[in-house]
Design an enzyme around this catalytic site. Structure first.
Site, PDB file in Angstrom:
ATOM      1  N   TYR A   1       0.856  -1.188   0.000  1.00  0.00           N
ATOM      2  CA  TYR A   1       0.000   0.000   0.000  1.00  0.00           C
ATOM      3  C   TYR A   1       0.893   1.239   0.000  1.00  0.00           C
ATOM      4  O   TYR A   1       1.897   1.288   0.728  1.00  0.00           O
ATOM      5  CB  TYR A   1      -0.885   0.014   1.258  1.00  0.00           C
ATOM      6  CG  TYR A   1      -1.662   1.313   1.425  1.00  0.00           C
ATOM      7  CD1 TYR A   1      -2.965   1.425   0.953  1.00  0.00           C
ATOM      8  CD2 TYR A   1      -1.066   2.429   2.032  1.00  0.00           C
ATOM      9  CE1 TYR A   1      -3.656   2.617   1.084  1.00  0.00           C
ATOM     10  CE2 TYR A   1      -1.757   3.627   2.150  1.00  0.00           C
ATOM     11  CZ  TYR A   1      -3.052   3.714   1.677  1.00  0.00           C
ATOM     12  OH  TYR A   1      -3.731   4.890   1.805  1.00  0.00           O
TER      13      TYR A   1
ATOM     14  N   GLU B   1      -3.273   7.534  -4.112  1.00  0.00           N
ATOM     15  CA  GLU B   1      -3.189   6.274  -3.369  1.00  0.00           C
ATOM     16  C   GLU B   1      -3.081   5.085  -4.318  1.00  0.00           C
ATOM     17  O   GLU B   1      -3.795   5.031  -5.314  1.00  0.00           O
ATOM     18  CB  GLU B   1      -4.435   6.111  -2.487  1.00  0.00           C
ATOM     19  CG  GLU B   1      -4.420   4.857  -1.634  1.00  0.00           C
ATOM     20  CD  GLU B   1      -5.765   4.632  -0.927  1.00  0.00           C
ATOM     21  OE1 GLU B   1      -5.857   4.899   0.275  1.00  0.00           O
ATOM     22  OE2 GLU B   1      -6.727   4.194  -1.602  1.00  0.00           O
TER      23      GLU B   1
END
Ligand code: GDP
Ligand code: MN
Length: 381
Positions: free
Chosen positions: A101, A189
């Site tokens: 992530y 993101e």
């Protein structure tokens, strides 16, 4: 403005962030031709501005044309958390060794950019933050100093990414930082950022929110807005007229000057048992043009049963507003009665101007509460 995944990936690509080759499709046939171009196996992905598409059945692997037809057919039209899928992204499927992530956003209290990196990607980051907060390596970046490769490398080490991923990840994170800053994002993101069995690191998903305050220096953002398939037609119309409008689900249309007053008006309407059809702040200069535009937008909403105009004059003079209302009412044929509350600078003069125009279709009330009660009663009548 939130971007679709495919737009986010296009944006990433501009900043040198590696993504899988693919294309968009609005029909099953288009999905097949995109799949042939990308090369099998492919992954077919619902393009909606909401997370958790995978769990909702909006992300499927397809090994051949028949599977593309099957999955594309199922995903198009699928309702994912209230968002109906109208467009697909079809890309060459990746083999996944690891899911990470990575993101950048603004840490307002710290007045610094915040980077988050985790070796435990693929799942929702909120979940990791709850169950295993130590698995998220955070970094604060001073916008003046920026993010160097060296600092990015230390960050990657701290996040404990697999050794073979570290060099590429550091380079990618610096690029993601440039995308976030020079690209004027509120959020950039990647979840998951993957390591393939062949040792390649690339972005498998993209979640990008653009900072619309910066749109003046990004004429290229127009195409992102133009591709919007989910906009509320009322909001589209309002935007074209330069109004600050948000559509809601009630039946009392609202016009107020100032965001704070508009919010309070929503509260008062709710307090007296009604439901607002919209939020609309007409700002400082409530002249006839703005007032007519506001009335037009609200009038175009078939759910609206009454319109509440709540003006508190400050620098804006109420007599000017009153002239605006009279002129606008002459221009727009309204389907619903208007209830006004006018107060503040030159309110007396404003009310006097309107006195001759009052009717069942244009009602004046002395206070905000009275006006809200009246508008709600008319909506229910
Ligand atoms: P989200 O659920 O909306 O966040 O959609 P993602 O784009 O993150 O996809 C969800 C999951 O689908 C990912 O975490 C992967 O596990 C899986 N996935 C997506 N693309 C691929 C791919 O190219 N290959 C494989 N094997 N899995 C994929
Ligand atoms: Mn994702």
């Amino acid at each position: 403005m939130d971007l679709y995944e495919y737009q986010g990936k296009q944006y990433f690509a501009r900043f040198g962030i590696p993504v899988s080759p693919g294309g968009v499709a609005d029909t099953v046939d288009e999905a097949v031709s995109q799949a042939e171009k990308a090369g099998y196996p492919v992954v077919i992905k619902a393009q909606v501005k909401v997370g958790g598409r995978g769990k909702a059945g909006g992300v499927k692997l397809a090994a051949d044309q028949d599977e593309v037809r099957l999955h594309a057919g199922n995903i198009l039209g699928l309702d994912i958390k209230g968002h109906v899928v109208k467009r697909l992204w079809v890309e060459h499927a990746s083999d996944i060794a690891k899911e990470y992530y990575a993101s950048f956003t603004l840490d307002r209290p710290a007045k610094l950019h915040l980077g988050m990196l985790s070796a435990e990607g693929g799942v929702e980051i909120e979940e990791v933050a709850q169950t295993n907060p130590d698995a998220i390596a955070k970094i604060h970046v001073d916008p003046v100093a920026g993010l160097s490769e060296e600092v990015a490398r230390e960050w990657v080490d701290r996040a404990d990414l697999d050794p073979e991923a570290r060099e590429q990840a550091a380079t990618l994170l610096v690029r993601l930082y440039h995308c976030y800053t020079e690209g004027d994002c509120d959020l950039a993101e990647i979840n998951p950022l993957i390591l393939t069995p062949e040792g390649q690191v690339h972005a498998l998903d993209a979640k990008v929110t653009l900072d619309e305050n910066a749109s003046f220096r990004h004429p290229e953002w127009e195409e992102f807005a133009a591709a919007e398939t989910e906009v509320d037609p009322r909001e589209k119309m309002a935007k074209e007229k330069g109004l600050n409008y948000i559509g809601l689900s009630g039946d009392v249309g609202i016009i107020a000057n100032g965001a704070g007053l508009a919010m309070s008006t929503l509260d008062v309407v709710t307090q007296v048992g009604g439901q607002a059809a919209n939020f609309l702040d007409i700002g400082g200069g409530a002249n006839a043009d703005v007032m007519a535009a506001a009335l037009e937008v609200i009038n175009a909403d078939p759910a609206v049963k009454s319109i509440l105009v709540n003006i508190f004059g400050g620098i804006t003079r109420v007599d000017e507003v009153a002239k605006g209302i009279i002129e606008a009412m002459g221009r727009v044929e309204l389907n619903s009665p208007v209830v006004m509350r006018l107060d503040g600078t030159n309110a007396e003069a404003g009310r006097a101007l309107l006195a001759d125009h009052l009717s069942e279709a244009l009602i004046a009330e002395p206070t905000m509460l009275d006006a809200a009660r009246r508008a709600v009663a008319l909506a229910k009548a």
